[in-house]
Design a protein around this motif. Sequence first.
Motif, PDB file in Angstrom:
ATOM      1  N   LYS A 335      -7.346   0.905   4.735  1.00 12.02           N
ATOM      2  CA  LYS A 335      -8.701   1.423   4.514  1.00 12.02           C
ATOM      3  C   LYS A 335      -9.125   2.260   5.708  1.00 12.02           C
ATOM      4  O   LYS A 335      -8.803   1.928   6.852  1.00 12.02           O
ATOM      5  N   THR A 336      -9.886   3.339   5.455  1.00 11.77           N
ATOM      6  CA  THR A 336     -10.406   4.149   6.556  1.00 11.77           C
ATOM      7  C   THR A 336     -11.788   4.674   6.223  1.00 11.77           C
ATOM      8  O   THR A 336     -12.134   4.875   5.048  1.00 11.77           O
ATOM      9  N   GLY A 337     -12.584   4.907   7.264  1.00  9.28           N
ATOM     10  CA  GLY A 337     -13.902   5.515   7.128  1.00  9.28           C
ATOM     11  C   GLY A 337     -14.404   5.923   8.495  1.00  9.28           C
ATOM     12  O   GLY A 337     -13.831   5.553   9.534  1.00  9.28           O
ATOM     13  N   THR A 338     -15.470   6.698   8.535  1.00 15.50           N
ATOM     14  CA  THR A 338     -16.024   7.112   9.822  1.00 15.50           C
ATOM     15  C   THR A 338     -16.766   5.957  10.476  1.00 15.50           C
ATOM     16  O   THR A 338     -17.265   5.052   9.811  1.00 15.50           O
ATOM     17  N   VAL A 339     -16.829   6.006  11.789  1.00 16.15           N
ATOM     18  CA  VAL A 339     -17.606   5.023  12.538  1.00 16.15           C
ATOM     19  C   VAL A 339     -19.089   5.197  12.237  1.00 16.15           C
ATOM     20  O   VAL A 339     -19.830   4.234  12.046  1.00 16.15           O
ATOM     21  N   GLU A 340     -19.518   6.453  12.144  1.00 15.07           N
ATOM     22  CA  GLU A 340     -20.940   6.770  12.009  1.00 15.07           C
ATOM     23  C   GLU A 340     -21.530   6.355  10.669  1.00 15.07           C
ATOM     24  O   GLU A 340     -22.658   5.885  10.583  1.00 15.07           O
ATOM     25  N   TYR A 357     -15.500   4.589   2.063  1.00 16.41           N
ATOM     26  CA  TYR A 357     -14.165   4.230   2.540  1.00 16.41           C
ATOM     27  C   TYR A 357     -13.076   4.613   1.543  1.00 16.41           C
ATOM     28  O   TYR A 357     -13.222   4.422   0.333  1.00 16.41           O
ATOM     29  N   PHE A 358     -12.010   5.146   2.103  1.00 14.57           N
ATOM     30  CA  PHE A 358     -10.811   5.506   1.353  1.00 14.57           C
ATOM     31  C   PHE A 358      -9.818   4.353   1.429  1.00 14.57           C
ATOM     32  O   PHE A 358      -9.671   3.708   2.468  1.00 14.57           O
ATOM     33  N   TYR A 359      -9.100   4.114   0.319  1.00 21.58           N
ATOM     34  CA  TYR A 359      -8.158   2.987   0.243  1.00 21.58           C
ATOM     35  C   TYR A 359      -6.808   3.413  -0.316  1.00 21.58           C
ATOM     36  O   TYR A 359      -6.737   4.217  -1.262  1.00 21.58           O
ATOM     37  N   LEU A 360      -5.752   2.842   0.250  1.00 16.92           N
ATOM     38  CA  LEU A 360      -4.454   2.725  -0.402  1.00 16.92           C
ATOM     39  C   LEU A 360      -4.294   1.256  -0.775  1.00 16.92           C
ATOM     40  O   LEU A 360      -4.640   0.366   0.018  1.00 16.92           O
ATOM     41  N   ALA A 361      -3.757   0.987  -1.967  1.00 18.31           N
ATOM     42  CA  ALA A 361      -3.686  -0.412  -2.403  1.00 18.31           C
ATOM     43  C   ALA A 361      -2.432  -0.653  -3.238  1.00 18.31           C
ATOM     44  O   ALA A 361      -1.963   0.236  -3.962  1.00 18.31           O
ATOM     45  N   GLY A 362      -1.930  -1.880  -3.155  1.00 20.74           N
ATOM     46  CA  GLY A 362      -0.807  -2.321  -3.976  1.00 20.74           C
ATOM     47  C   GLY A 362      -0.803  -3.839  -4.058  1.00 20.74           C
ATOM     48  O   GLY A 362      -1.459  -4.523  -3.261  1.00 20.74           O
ATOM     49  N   GLU A 363      -0.083  -4.363  -5.020  1.00 25.86           N
ATOM     50  CA  GLU A 363       0.033  -5.814  -5.168  1.00 25.86           C
ATOM     51  C   GLU A 363       0.601  -6.400  -3.876  1.00 25.86           C
ATOM     52  O   GLU A 363       1.661  -5.978  -3.399  1.00 25.86           O
ATOM     53  N   LYS A 364      -0.100  -7.381  -3.291  1.00 28.53           N
ATOM     54  CA  LYS A 364       0.308  -7.864  -1.972  1.00 28.53           C
ATOM     55  C   LYS A 364       1.624  -8.630  -1.998  1.00 28.53           C
ATOM     56  O   LYS A 364       2.268  -8.788  -0.951  1.00 28.53           O
ATOM     57  N   SER A 365       2.033  -9.084  -3.179  1.00 34.60           N
ATOM     58  CA  SER A 365       3.334  -9.748  -3.269  1.00 34.60           C
ATOM     59  C   SER A 365       4.486  -8.757  -3.130  1.00 34.60           C
ATOM     60  O   SER A 365       5.628  -9.166  -2.890  1.00 34.60           O
ATOM     61  N   LYS A 366       4.195  -7.477  -3.269  1.00 33.96           N
ATOM     62  CA  LYS A 366       5.242  -6.454  -3.218  1.00 33.96           C
ATOM     63  C   LYS A 366       5.105  -5.516  -2.020  1.00 33.96           C
ATOM     64  O   LYS A 366       6.114  -5.012  -1.503  1.00 33.96           O
TER      65      LYS A 366
END
Length: 824
Positions: A335-340, A357-366
């Motif tokens: 996850k990422t976003g600006t401090v401000e 916030y921007f996200y990359l996501a995937g099944e945590k088992s994989k």
Amino acid sequence: MKPLLTSLAAFVLFAIGCSAPQQVKSDLRAPAYPLITIDPYTSAWSGADNLYDRQVMHWTEKDFPFVGVLRVDGKTYRFMGVEQELMQPIAAMGKESAWEATYTLDKPVGDWTKAKYNDKNWKRSLAPFGMNYTDLKTQWRSPNIWLRRTVKVNSEDMDSDKYFLRYSHDDIFELYINGDKLIATDNSWKEDQLIEISKEQMAAWGETLTIAAHCQNTLGGALVDFGLYRANNVDKRLVETAVQTSADVQATRTIYSFACGGVDLKLTFMAPMLLDNLDLVSRPVNYVTYEVVANDGVEHDVEIYFEAGPQWARHSASQKSVSETLTDDRFAYAKTGTVEQPVLKKFGDDVRIDWGYFYLAGEKSKYATAIGDPFAMRGEFIDGGAISSGEGDYMAITTTVGKVGAKPVSDYIMVGYDDLYSILYYGEPVRPYWNRNEDSSIEQQFALAADEYKSLVKRCEKFDAQLMHDATEAGGKEYAELCALAYRQSIAAHKLIENPSGELAWLSKENFSNGCLGTVDVTFPSFPLYVYYNPDLAKGLLNFIFELCESDRWTYPYAAHDAGRYPHVRGQDYGGEGMPIEESGNMLIMTAAICQEDGNADYALKHWDVLTTWANYLVENGQDPRNQLCTDDFMGHLARNANLSIKAILGIASYADMAKIAGKDDIAERYMTKAKEMAAIWKQMAREGDHYRLTFDTEADTWSQKYNLVWDEILGLNVFDADIAADEVAYYQTKFNEYGLSLDYRSSVTKSDWLMWSATLAADKATFEKFITPMYNFYDQTSGRAPMPDLYHTNSSGHQTGWLQARSVVGGYWIKMLKQEKCK
């Protein structure tokens, strides 16, 4: 409403022995390929023939770093994105660190570009200079400005490997260093442009540089800023690329194929923007699916790596970002976003989101996620196929695909954005439609996306195949491929909300035009796509305009031009009177089309008083329009505009049609009679031999596209004689340039949406295709790599204009299918 193939329709096809349409590959080489398309802010494209030839970009052509790597038996193949340069400022742009300029608003005498020029009588102030932009230090409101900046280059800077000049401008801009011209733009406005300067040139200039610039503001906002940067070569390890073998743009998916040594990779970007489901339209999650299969009969060990930069969640490089990894019961995230987090503070055109916030996501088992320095994370993956977090704000997600042989192995990651609040609606922050009741979260949206993944793949495949089939039947394969490319572009140029009154608002952003929100003459060309698939979305395009025009904020007898500057709904932002006849006619025609789709006049009756006011305004002012702007405002003011008069007449006829549907027969008869009288007068005034004039005057040999005429047949109004369209279509064919028909006789530029409408005036498919082929060739061949511009030159240069790109107006391509449906 025309949703994807329903189960009932599929059953009928099966019962009569017909199969559903099969997917047909698009052969169009797109100027830019849609990858991630969520809304005007989260919109990522590839502006290259091969996905690995250029950095992934936002539609504004600013970098949205997105890198993909496949590791096969320990060897890596980069299939997406590039390894970026890491630039350090020698003299930063003003938006990063304010710098002092000497400047004048009066044309200087002598060679003001040279280092030794005497500028002691010029004024001094801080950059950036401009108006109607964020982060300005000095307001500049005059037509012209000349600036000079002295830069000292120290010995460390002189030892750099590469040099770059970054600049922003609005509008016409020229820049020199020590008298040498480096930049000369046309009438366009762009931020954070980049050109490379050779080491030899830097050495020739020496340690003291005078950067001199001139900017001319022709209309609207103004901006000038520039800076000098350096970069050193880094240890780039992702040198070997995959070999791309195919790229295919479908309506909801972009599909790439690659050879990566002993395996083949199929990569699919999917945005399930199915317009019959508003929750899907607004869901802030897209999929990146990969499928790997051996191509040599041998089993291979495979890992895959995706990486994204913090640019996805910030407006400019000067903003500090914070990135993190986290997990919940089901998913691993980066996850990422600006401090401000300046929520809804920025507005306007060339702007990226810097809140949420921007996200990359995937099944945590994989999947494993990490944040850190991109070169360090890549190095770890290259050396061992795994990653770990460190210092830095880049994000990565990776998995071990495992043993891959003759049987394909497939899985997906998700890309998402939580914007927290989407629109500032007359001062009130409004949540996105997916969280309109404040009972959802981005984590829940990822879970819904994962739960529905398999079914959505099937639905998107069916929809894409059906669209290609229907569009090919209506207008040929080239037309179908243009529609497929236009689909996500148009939708992603909008944001869906419920306004504070609970009404649907489908809000467009006027991309690379002026950043206006809900511009009516941008809605009008995009309208066919939405009224064709979902009249509720079509209403969402108009609701907030009706709200404005029925309020105390609006006191004019004609329709507003817009409702603010994206993402701020605040009333008309466009200067002056707006476009009185243009927007009034647009609103009447679109409302009539909605009523016909609904089969009743309920929507019109909600707004009957203001519709009546607009119809009466057109009766009084529409026959022979006074000097004013129309939607083609880049062509300037025009009096006695014949095409604008058509719109006024059809607006009156549309009002009559709505009155008839509502049972107001006396009103219907009166206004329809008036429209027909005006149409007959129009024919006499506009006639010029075998065609019709640009304006009602005595100037000979003028012509223009009469694209507004298409609604006469679509709505069944029949107020203009049928031979007018026939004569115009025949005449247009004598005026084709290499890339199609220009807007009128004054210039080589055309608008692809209006060209599509003019083509739809043709009575047969073969003639329609004659209009489409040159336009198709432009998109297939243009050297510009921006998302589908709608304004371009039709002559042999085939140039894009540098603005009006990635806009919603390409939804107007559905005018042909709308006519096909309405005029069966």
